[in-house]
Design a protein around this motif. Structure first.
Motif, PDB file in Angstrom:
ATOM      1  N   LYS A  38       0.804  -1.220   0.000  1.00 35.81           N
ATOM      2  CA  LYS A  38       0.000   0.000   0.000  1.00 35.81           C
ATOM      3  C   LYS A  38       0.838   1.272   0.000  1.00 35.81           C
ATOM      4  O   LYS A  38       0.305   2.360   0.151  1.00 35.81           O
ATOM      5  CB  LYS A  38      -0.947  -0.002   1.204  1.00 35.81           C
ATOM      6  CG  LYS A  38      -1.987  -1.105   1.108  1.00 35.81           C
ATOM      7  CD  LYS A  38      -2.953  -1.086   2.268  1.00 35.81           C
ATOM      8  CE  LYS A  38      -4.013  -2.177   2.116  1.00 35.81           C
ATOM      9  NZ  LYS A  38      -4.937  -2.208   3.257  1.00 35.81           N
ATOM     10  N   ARG A  39       2.148   1.132  -0.130  1.00 32.03           N
ATOM     11  CA  ARG A  39       3.021   2.308  -0.231  1.00 32.03           C
ATOM     12  C   ARG A  39       3.832   2.186  -1.505  1.00 32.03           C
ATOM     13  O   ARG A  39       4.720   1.344  -1.614  1.00 32.03           O
ATOM     14  CB  ARG A  39       3.934   2.412   0.989  1.00 32.03           C
ATOM     15  CG  ARG A  39       3.200   2.904   2.222  1.00 32.03           C
ATOM     16  CD  ARG A  39       4.167   3.263   3.326  1.00 32.03           C
ATOM     17  NE  ARG A  39       3.480   3.973   4.390  1.00 32.03           N
ATOM     18  CZ  ARG A  39       4.032   4.298   5.546  1.00 32.03           C
ATOM     19  NH1 ARG A  39       5.294   3.979   5.790  1.00 32.03           N
ATOM     20  NH2 ARG A  39       3.345   4.955   6.462  1.00 32.03           N
ATOM     21  N   SER A  40       3.545   3.046  -2.474  1.00 33.76           N
ATOM     22  CA  SER A  40       4.221   2.968  -3.771  1.00 33.76           C
ATOM     23  C   SER A  40       5.710   3.263  -3.666  1.00 33.76           C
ATOM     24  O   SER A  40       6.487   2.903  -4.546  1.00 33.76           O
ATOM     25  CB  SER A  40       3.569   3.938  -4.761  1.00 33.76           C
ATOM     26  OG  SER A  40       3.670   5.279  -4.287  1.00 33.76           O
ATOM     27  N   SER A  41       6.125   3.922  -2.578  1.00 30.94           N
ATOM     28  CA  SER A  41       7.547   4.233  -2.425  1.00 30.94           C
ATOM     29  C   SER A  41       8.384   2.969  -2.250  1.00 30.94           C
ATOM     30  O   SER A  41       9.614   3.030  -2.300  1.00 30.94           O
ATOM     31  CB  SER A  41       7.772   5.183  -1.240  1.00 30.94           C
ATOM     32  OG  SER A  41       7.260   4.624  -0.043  1.00 30.94           O
ATOM     33  N   LEU A  42       7.739   1.808  -2.060  1.00 28.59           N
ATOM     34  CA  LEU A  42       8.467   0.550  -1.965  1.00 28.59           C
ATOM     35  C   LEU A  42       9.229   0.258  -3.256  1.00 28.59           C
ATOM     36  O   LEU A  42      10.185  -0.514  -3.257  1.00 28.59           O
ATOM     37  CB  LEU A  42       7.495  -0.602  -1.646  1.00 28.59           C
ATOM     38  CG  LEU A  42       8.092  -2.000  -1.440  1.00 28.59           C
ATOM     39  CD1 LEU A  42       9.174  -1.974  -0.361  1.00 28.59           C
ATOM     40  CD2 LEU A  42       7.010  -2.993  -1.073  1.00 28.59           C
ATOM     41  N   PHE A  43       8.842   0.901  -4.361  1.00 26.43           N
ATOM     42  CA  PHE A  43       9.547   0.708  -5.628  1.00 26.43           C
ATOM     43  C   PHE A  43      10.830   1.535  -5.695  1.00 26.43           C
ATOM     44  O   PHE A  43      11.641   1.330  -6.579  1.00 26.43           O
ATOM     45  CB  PHE A  43       8.636   1.080  -6.812  1.00 26.43           C
ATOM     46  CG  PHE A  43       7.539   0.093  -7.051  1.00 26.43           C
ATOM     47  CD1 PHE A  43       7.787  -1.116  -7.678  1.00 26.43           C
ATOM     48  CD2 PHE A  43       6.249   0.362  -6.629  1.00 26.43           C
ATOM     49  CE1 PHE A  43       6.763  -2.040  -7.890  1.00 26.43           C
ATOM     50  CE2 PHE A  43       5.223  -0.542  -6.836  1.00 26.43           C
ATOM     51  CZ  PHE A  43       5.484  -1.749  -7.468  1.00 26.43           C
ATOM     52  N   ARG A  44      11.002   2.493  -4.772  1.00 28.04           N
ATOM     53  CA  ARG A  44      12.186   3.356  -4.799  1.00 28.04           C
ATOM     54  C   ARG A  44      13.400   2.612  -4.247  1.00 28.04           C
ATOM     55  O   ARG A  44      13.334   2.022  -3.174  1.00 28.04           O
ATOM     56  CB  ARG A  44      11.943   4.628  -3.981  1.00 28.04           C
ATOM     57  CG  ARG A  44      11.006   5.596  -4.640  1.00 28.04           C
ATOM     58  CD  ARG A  44      10.629   6.747  -3.747  1.00 28.04           C
ATOM     59  NE  ARG A  44      11.707   7.195  -2.886  1.00 28.04           N
ATOM     60  CZ  ARG A  44      11.533   7.985  -1.822  1.00 28.04           C
ATOM     61  NH1 ARG A  44      10.329   8.405  -1.503  1.00 28.04           N
ATOM     62  NH2 ARG A  44      12.546   8.356  -1.087  1.00 28.04           N
ATOM     63  N   PRO A  45      14.533   2.642  -4.967  1.00 30.21           N
ATOM     64  CA  PRO A  45      15.740   1.945  -4.500  1.00 30.21           C
ATOM     65  C   PRO A  45      16.205   2.386  -3.119  1.00 30.21           C
ATOM     66  O   PRO A  45      16.652   1.560  -2.325  1.00 30.21           O
ATOM     67  CB  PRO A  45      16.784   2.288  -5.576  1.00 30.21           C
ATOM     68  CG  PRO A  45      15.971   2.512  -6.808  1.00 30.21           C
ATOM     69  CD  PRO A  45      14.716   3.180  -6.327  1.00 30.21           C
ATOM     70  N   ASP A  46      16.103   3.687  -2.803  1.00 28.93           N
ATOM     71  CA  ASP A  46      16.572   4.138  -1.488  1.00 28.93           C
ATOM     72  C   ASP A  46      15.697   3.567  -0.374  1.00 28.93           C
ATOM     73  O   ASP A  46      16.192   3.208   0.694  1.00 28.93           O
ATOM     74  CB  ASP A  46      16.629   5.669  -1.414  1.00 28.93           C
ATOM     75  CG  ASP A  46      15.265   6.312  -1.632  1.00 28.93           C
ATOM     76  OD1 ASP A  46      14.552   5.912  -2.564  1.00 28.93           O
ATOM     77  OD2 ASP A  46      14.922   7.255  -0.883  1.00 28.93           O
TER      78      ASP A  46
END
Length: 203
Positions: free
Chosen positions: A49-57
């Motif tokens: 439910k958090r799209s930021s999970l796709f961010r490498p950092d």
């Protein structure tokens, strides 16, 4: 609104994160506490439910709390490394300096080569460790509360401290001249954090 493909990828990545956490024997609250996050916040990542999970950092930060890597997360996901991220993998080559709070997983071949040694020059961490003590630290492995750590700063300076806690803005450590003295370090000033895994005291 996210498409069904993106939603399923997020769910798969979240399930992979949950599997890595379970392998470590940690609850969501315990995993989140390692990086200053609530168990509920961690759970949102695992639920996709958090799209930021796709961010490498973000992946480096989350997997670092588990002693793993973003690569391990990709391999854990259904279909292996098929789950995509926003940035190409070439944006962080193996020979580039690690930025942020990255970690190399202990389960990968070659992990032992990421163990470094450092000799303390002062007694500011006594009685935990005194001058002359050689510390072995796992490069990029996130420490537990009360564990020694080697902090590499963006300006090139290196500090050895005892880890206390961290949140999005700063990390709090002990040992700046005394073990009961806390020090706050802005996360933006930190290049990497590595857990001390052994102390080799001089005879």
């Amino acid at each position: 609104m996210a498409g069904s493909g993106e939603t399923s990828e997020a769910r798969a990545l979240g399930e992979a994160l949950a599997a890595l956490r379970r392998d470590c024997g940690l609850s969501q609250a315990e995993a989140g506490a390692r990086i200053g996050m609530t168990g509920q916040g961690w759970g949102l990542y695992e639920a996709g439910k958090r799209s930021s999970l796709f961010r490498p950092d973000v992946q480096r930060r989350l997997t670092g709390a588990l002693g793993a890597t973003p690569e391990a997360l990709m391999l854990q996901a259904p279909g292996g490394a098929a789950v995509s991220t926003d940035r190409p993998k070439t944006s962080h080559p193996d020979n580039a300096p690690a930025h942020g709070l990255s970690a190399r997983g202990r389960a990968f071949e070659g992990a032992a080569s990421d163990v470094r040694r450092l000799r303390l020059e002062t007694d500011e961490l006594a009685p935990w460790a005194s001058a002359g003590t050689v510390l072995e630290y796992a490069l990029g492995r996130w420490p537990r509360r009360g564990q020694g750590c080697v902090i590499q700063l963006q300006d090139g300076l290196r500090k050895v401290r005892l880890y206390d806690r961290a949140d999005e803005a700063e990390m709090v450590v002990l040992g700046a001249g005394a073990l009961d003295r806390s020090e706050r370090i802005a996360r933006s000033d930190v290049q990497s954090v590595s857990a001390v895994i052994s102390r080799l005291d001089d005879a």
